[in-house]
Motif scaffolding. Sequence first.
Motif, mmCIF file in Angstrom:
data_model
loop_
_atom_site.group_PDB
_atom_site.id
_atom_site.type_symbol
_atom_site.label_atom_id
_atom_site.label_comp_id
_atom_site.label_asym_id
_atom_site.label_seq_id
_atom_site.Cartn_x
_atom_site.Cartn_y
_atom_site.Cartn_z
ATOM 1 N N ASP A 1 22.216 28.850 59.583
ATOM 2 C CA ASP A 1 20.961 28.854 58.820
ATOM 3 C C ASP A 1 19.902 27.968 59.466
ATOM 4 O O ASP A 1 18.703 28.221 59.306
ATOM 5 N N ASN A 2 20.332 26.948 60.203
ATOM 6 C CA ASN A 2 19.380 26.078 60.889
ATOM 7 C C ASN A 2 18.853 26.674 62.179
ATOM 8 O O ASN A 2 17.748 26.319 62.615
ATOM 9 N N VAL A 3 19.628 27.555 62.823
ATOM 10 C CA VAL A 3 19.188 28.102 64.115
ATOM 11 C C VAL A 3 18.555 29.478 64.002
ATOM 12 O O VAL A 3 17.851 29.905 64.921
ATOM 13 N N VAL A 4 18.811 30.190 62.908
ATOM 14 C CA VAL A 4 18.119 31.466 62.677
ATOM 15 C C VAL A 4 16.842 31.121 61.923
ATOM 16 O O VAL A 4 16.820 31.032 60.698
ATOM 17 N N ARG A 5 15.774 30.902 62.672
ATOM 18 C CA ARG A 5 14.577 30.264 62.117
ATOM 19 C C ARG A 5 13.310 31.010 62.525
ATOM 20 O O ARG A 5 13.051 31.242 63.710
ATOM 21 N N VAL A 6 12.547 31.355 61.538
ATOM 22 C CA VAL A 6 11.314 32.123 61.756
ATOM 23 C C VAL A 6 10.353 31.347 62.659
ATOM 24 O O VAL A 6 10.183 30.132 62.538
ATOM 25 N N GLY A 7 9.782 32.056 63.605
ATOM 26 C CA GLY A 7 8.820 31.460 64.514
ATOM 27 C C GLY A 7 9.423 30.679 65.653
ATOM 28 O O GLY A 7 8.704 30.224 66.556
ATOM 29 N N VAL A 8 10.735 30.501 65.627
ATOM 30 C CA VAL A 8 11.425 29.732 66.671
ATOM 31 C C VAL A 8 12.448 30.602 67.391
ATOM 32 O O VAL A 8 12.427 30.727 68.616
ATOM 33 N N THR A 9 13.359 31.202 66.633
ATOM 34 C CA THR A 9 14.369 32.068 67.245
ATOM 35 C C THR A 9 14.194 33.538 66.855
ATOM 36 O O THR A 9 14.820 34.401 67.451
ATOM 37 N N PHE A 10 13.397 33.813 65.831
ATOM 38 C CA PHE A 10 13.023 35.201 65.556
ATOM 39 C C PHE A 10 11.584 35.230 65.052
ATOM 40 O O PHE A 10 11.083 34.272 64.455
ATOM 41 N N ALA B 1 9.921 15.935 59.635
ATOM 42 C CA ALA B 1 11.202 15.231 59.566
ATOM 43 C C ALA B 1 12.284 16.142 58.992
ATOM 44 O O ALA B 1 13.441 16.108 59.436
ATOM 45 N N MET B 2 11.910 16.971 58.023
ATOM 46 C CA MET B 2 12.854 17.898 57.405
ATOM 47 C C MET B 2 13.416 18.878 58.436
ATOM 48 O O MET B 2 14.580 19.267 58.378
ATOM 49 N N LEU B 3 12.610 19.262 59.412
ATOM 50 C CA LEU B 3 13.011 20.249 60.409
ATOM 51 C C LEU B 3 13.549 19.638 61.698
ATOM 52 O O LEU B 3 13.906 20.369 62.625
ATOM 53 N N ALA B 4 13.625 18.309 61.751
ATOM 54 C CA ALA B 4 14.012 17.655 63.009
ATOM 55 C C ALA B 4 15.412 18.062 63.458
ATOM 56 O O ALA B 4 15.645 18.319 64.654
ATOM 57 N N GLU B 5 16.361 18.115 62.532
ATOM 58 C CA GLU B 5 17.713 18.512 62.912
ATOM 59 C C GLU B 5 17.742 19.961 63.388
ATOM 60 O O GLU B 5 18.376 20.283 64.401
ATOM 61 N N SER B 6 17.044 20.829 62.682
ATOM 62 C CA SER B 6 16.954 22.231 63.108
ATOM 63 C C SER B 6 16.319 22.337 64.486
ATOM 64 O O SER B 6 16.734 23.172 65.303
ATOM 65 N N ALA C 1 9.675 25.309 57.085
ATOM 66 C CA ALA C 1 9.826 26.290 58.156
ATOM 67 C C ALA C 1 8.741 27.352 58.110
ATOM 68 O O ALA C 1 8.312 27.859 59.161
ATOM 69 N N PHE C 2 8.293 27.710 56.910
ATOM 70 C CA PHE C 2 7.281 28.753 56.777
ATOM 71 C C PHE C 2 5.856 28.194 56.764
ATOM 72 O O PHE C 2 4.903 28.962 56.644
ATOM 73 N N GLY D 1 15.198 24.204 49.513
ATOM 74 C CA GLY D 1 13.869 24.728 49.223
ATOM 75 C C GLY D 1 12.800 24.038 50.045
ATOM 76 O O GLY D 1 11.860 24.684 50.533
ATOM 77 N N ASP D 2 12.924 22.717 50.225
ATOM 78 C CA ASP D 2 11.948 21.973 51.031
ATOM 79 C C ASP D 2 12.022 22.395 52.498
ATOM 80 O O ASP D 2 10.994 22.473 53.186
ATOM 81 N N TRP D 3 13.247 22.668 52.978
ATOM 82 C CA TRP D 3 13.408 23.130 54.366
ATOM 83 C C TRP D 3 12.696 24.463 54.549
ATOM 84 O O TRP D 3 11.970 24.652 55.539
#
Length: 243
Positions: free
Chosen positions: A123-132, A85-90, A72-73, A66-68
């Motif tokens: 789920d980490n690479v299909v990401r709003v604003g980054v890959t779609f 930091a939460m999105l660093a791996e993504s 992301a949004f 949920g925090d991720w």
Amino acid sequence: MLSSSVLLHLLHIDASARIGLSGRDRHGSQTRRLSRRFIDRWATMRPMDPVTYRDVGSVPPRPVSGDWIAAAFTPPERRSEAQRAMLAESDRLTAEVGAADLIVVGVPIYNFGVPAPLKAWIDNVVRVGVTFGFDRTRVGEPYWPMLPPGKRLVILTARGDYGYAEGGRLAAMNLVEAGLRVPLSYIGIHESHAVAIEYDEFADERLTASITAAEAAVDRLVGDLLPGRRNESDTSAASTVSP
């Protein structure tokens, strides 16, 4: 056609929980065997091409939480340090996909679908604003892929049973290829190819024949995908080889 002098970046992903290679290590992975063969053969033909390796089977990405989702949004300029930091791996995973021209995935079938660590990677690479992209006010289709065109996907898989290929007795239960092709085409990777080993749980001459046929198919696929060997206008192709 691509010039043979243009460097191509490969992203090599292994998703099997087994860490060894079949044929070399006791209880080794069939899919790691196929993906390693593909990469090694490619390197023999094109040693100048860089390869990024990610072993999600051994080092799984963190599942989306949920925090991720909240991070992301949140618009980038409004994210807190904790959200960044939460999105660093993504960020690292999406950067690898963005840099890759060819994504080679070794993925076994687990309970008819992809292993959980690979689903976490998706789920980490299909990401709003980054890959779609998404815009609810956009006329027509509110979603669109953001990756540059021309990326290709190779799925190297293994199945304990047999008959999972199109038209086979278990084709409707094969969620591995679709589980990769659908989300990755959503972000802009439209061309894909698959090779499969079957009969793994039978461990008889049928498995031996399937491995031999799959390795030959991998060798042919490398040749087909080399620059200068393909029609660059064919960007929506999907092929499957299942011995």
